[in-house]
Design an enzyme around this catalytic site. Structure first.
Site, short mmCIF file in Angstrom:
data_model
loop_
_atom_site.label_atom_id
_atom_site.label_comp_id
_atom_site.label_asym_id
_atom_site.label_seq_id
_atom_site.Cartn_x
_atom_site.Cartn_y
_atom_site.Cartn_z
N TYR A 192 9.44 -43.87 169.71
CA TYR A 192 10.28 -43.15 168.74
C TYR A 192 9.83 -43.47 167.31
O TYR A 192 9.61 -42.57 166.49
CB TYR A 192 11.74 -43.54 168.97
CG TYR A 192 12.72 -42.81 168.08
CD1 TYR A 192 13.26 -41.59 168.47
CD2 TYR A 192 13.12 -43.34 166.86
CE1 TYR A 192 14.17 -40.92 167.66
CE2 TYR A 192 14.02 -42.69 166.04
CZ TYR A 192 14.54 -41.48 166.44
OH TYR A 192 15.44 -40.82 165.65
N ASP A 227 23.21 -38.63 165.75
CA ASP A 227 24.13 -39.10 166.79
C ASP A 227 25.45 -39.57 166.19
O ASP A 227 26.53 -39.20 166.65
CB ASP A 227 23.49 -40.25 167.59
CG ASP A 227 22.18 -39.82 168.23
OD1 ASP A 227 21.93 -38.60 168.29
OD2 ASP A 227 21.41 -40.69 168.65
N GLU A 235 15.66 -30.96 167.88
CA GLU A 235 15.34 -32.30 168.39
C GLU A 235 14.22 -32.92 167.57
O GLU A 235 13.21 -32.25 167.28
CB GLU A 235 14.92 -32.18 169.87
CG GLU A 235 15.36 -33.34 170.72
CD GLU A 235 16.89 -33.40 170.86
OE1 GLU A 235 17.51 -34.18 170.10
OE2 GLU A 235 17.43 -32.68 171.71
C1 GLA Z 1 17.74 -40.07 169.16
C2 GLA Z 1 18.06 -40.52 167.74
C3 GLA Z 1 18.48 -39.32 166.88
C4 GLA Z 1 17.46 -38.18 166.98
C5 GLA Z 1 17.15 -37.88 168.44
C6 GLA Z 1 16.05 -36.86 168.59
O1 GLA Z 1 18.90 -39.61 169.78
O2 GLA Z 1 19.07 -41.48 167.74
O3 GLA Z 1 18.64 -39.73 165.54
O4 GLA Z 1 16.32 -38.46 166.24
O5 GLA Z 1 16.76 -39.05 169.14
O6 GLA Z 1 16.48 -35.61 168.13
#
Ligand code: GLA
Length: 378
Positions: free
Chosen positions: A212, A163, A25
């Site tokens: 984020y 993702d 993660e």
């Molecule tokens: C979100 C982002 C991914 C990744 C996750 C954390 O889902 O879209 O690219 O960074 O957070 O692992």
């Protein structure tokens, strides 16, 4: 139907799955490893070709249609859900896809804002619609990158590649070990004596709210101070030597990322060896590190993980996805064929324990690893 080779002029439905990440993660944008899998929950777009060059989109929730002129540059609009779709369509327009007009109705079995990649699912489903209408496909990795670009530019979320790759490359019965630097994917079979339990903390998360992006900047700063291009190039030993050179926040973020990158291949080995104790321990370490060093968990996710430790049949549990709310993922024992219902009992037990402790009636479901996008002619 898979890669279209000529334009489809009849009605069809394109679906793309959501994903859960088993481990790895906040490592994708640090060039590290991730281990997601596509799940049996989808976004589906039902399409009827039109005679003009307009896209007219409806969702089940909001019946007011969104109309997009496919002959002119498409711009994002406020904070609308349609930005994911606009960004993807514009991405294909830029590379010369002449998209014919269509009516679309968007529905989902995948909850939005729960950390299960509903945004990547809608992007990839729309990319699949465009490719089907045009009778031309991009290689899957390019399709995933086009969708990631749409999310950066049109939704303002500087996400990594996990993702969109998980959604595009989903493979039934397998997690995907993705090296986010080389973009190589190794499918890892998931033993059918275990099932994947997803439980929603009930806390809504939003990746666009700045935290984020802040984590990404902190990681980039840690890498700069360590003299490397990304934290992928730092080993745990390098990091212990560098402790005095890093401010506390950058050190904590780097400690999470470096440890988490190392946990992914260890998890893959444990999965192949059916070493459930090791898997449970790795998931626990991952969650603690996300909660303390990376500070992306919340009290409800921490509670879910703590309660999971007291429920028989749960092998391991951790938050999944970007964090700040959203879902936890657990691996649970499925038992032998005659023990059907055992994983359901385990899911119910976690749900009940969480409700008793928090008052939250959490949505939960069991899933196996699913395949990527599909198209069905209707
Ligand atoms: C979100 C982002 C991914 C990744 C996750 C954390 O889902 O879209 O690219 O960074 O957070 O692992």
């Amino acid at each position: 139907m898979s890669s279209p080779s000529e334009p489809v002029t009849v009605s069809f439905a394109a679906s793309a799955p959501g994903r859960v990440n088993l481990i790895g993660e906040h490592t994708d944008y640090n060039d590290g490893f991730v281990l997601p899998m596509a799940i049996e929950r989808h976004v589906t777009i039902r399409v009827r070709p039109r005679g003009d060059r307009l896209a007219v989109l409806r969702t089940q929730r909001d019946r007011r249609p969104v109309t997009i002129d496919l002959t002119a540059t498409i711009h994002p609009v406020g904070r609308s859900w349609s930005n994911y779709v606009r960004g993807v369509i514009e991405g294909y327009r830029r590379i010369g896809f002449a998209i014919p007009g269509f009516d679309a109705e968007i529905s989902a079995t995948l909850p939005a804002g729960a950390g299960l990649s509903s945004s990547a699912a809608i992007e990839v489903a729309m990319a699949t619609v465009v490719e089907t209408l045009c009778g031309r496909s991009l290689p899957r990795a390019e399709k995933a990158l086009l969708c990631q670009q749409a999310e950066h530019e049109y939704a303002g979320v500087p996400c990594g590649i996990m993702d969109q790759f998980a959604v595009c490359f989903g493979q039934a019965g397998h997690a995907l070990c993705l090296d986010c630097r080389s973009r190589e994917i190794e499918p890892v079979p998931i033993d059918d004596t275990v099932r994947v339990l997803v439980i929603d903390s009930g806390v809504k998360h939003s990746l666009a709210d700045g935290e984020y992006a802040k984590r990404r900047r902190e990681c980039a700063e840690a890498a700069r101070l360590l003299g490397v291009s990304s934290l992928r190039d730092v080993t745990p030993a390098d990091l212990s030597r560098a402790v005095p050179a890093l401010p506390a926040t950058e050190l904590a973020r780097a400690r999470h990322v470096v440890g988490e990158i190392a946990r992914v291949p260890a998890f893959v080995r444990a999965l192949s060896a059916a070493d459930w104790n090791a898997i449970g321990a790795l998931m626990g370490e991952s969650h603690r590190s996300l909660s303390t060093d990376y500070a992306v968990s919340c009290a409800e996710l921490d509670l879910l993980v703590e309660l999971s430790g007291r429920i028989p049949g749960i092998i391991g549990c951790r938050m999944t996805g970007g964090g700040f709310g959203g879902c936890a993922v657990a691996l649970v024992e499925a038992g032998r064929a005659e023990e059907t219902g055992r994983a359901e009992e385990t899911g119910r037990a976690l749900h009940d324990a969480y409700r008793a402790a928090s008052g939250i009636d959490a949505a939960w479901f069991l899933t196996a690893a699913a395949s990527g996008p599909t198209v069905v002619v209707e």
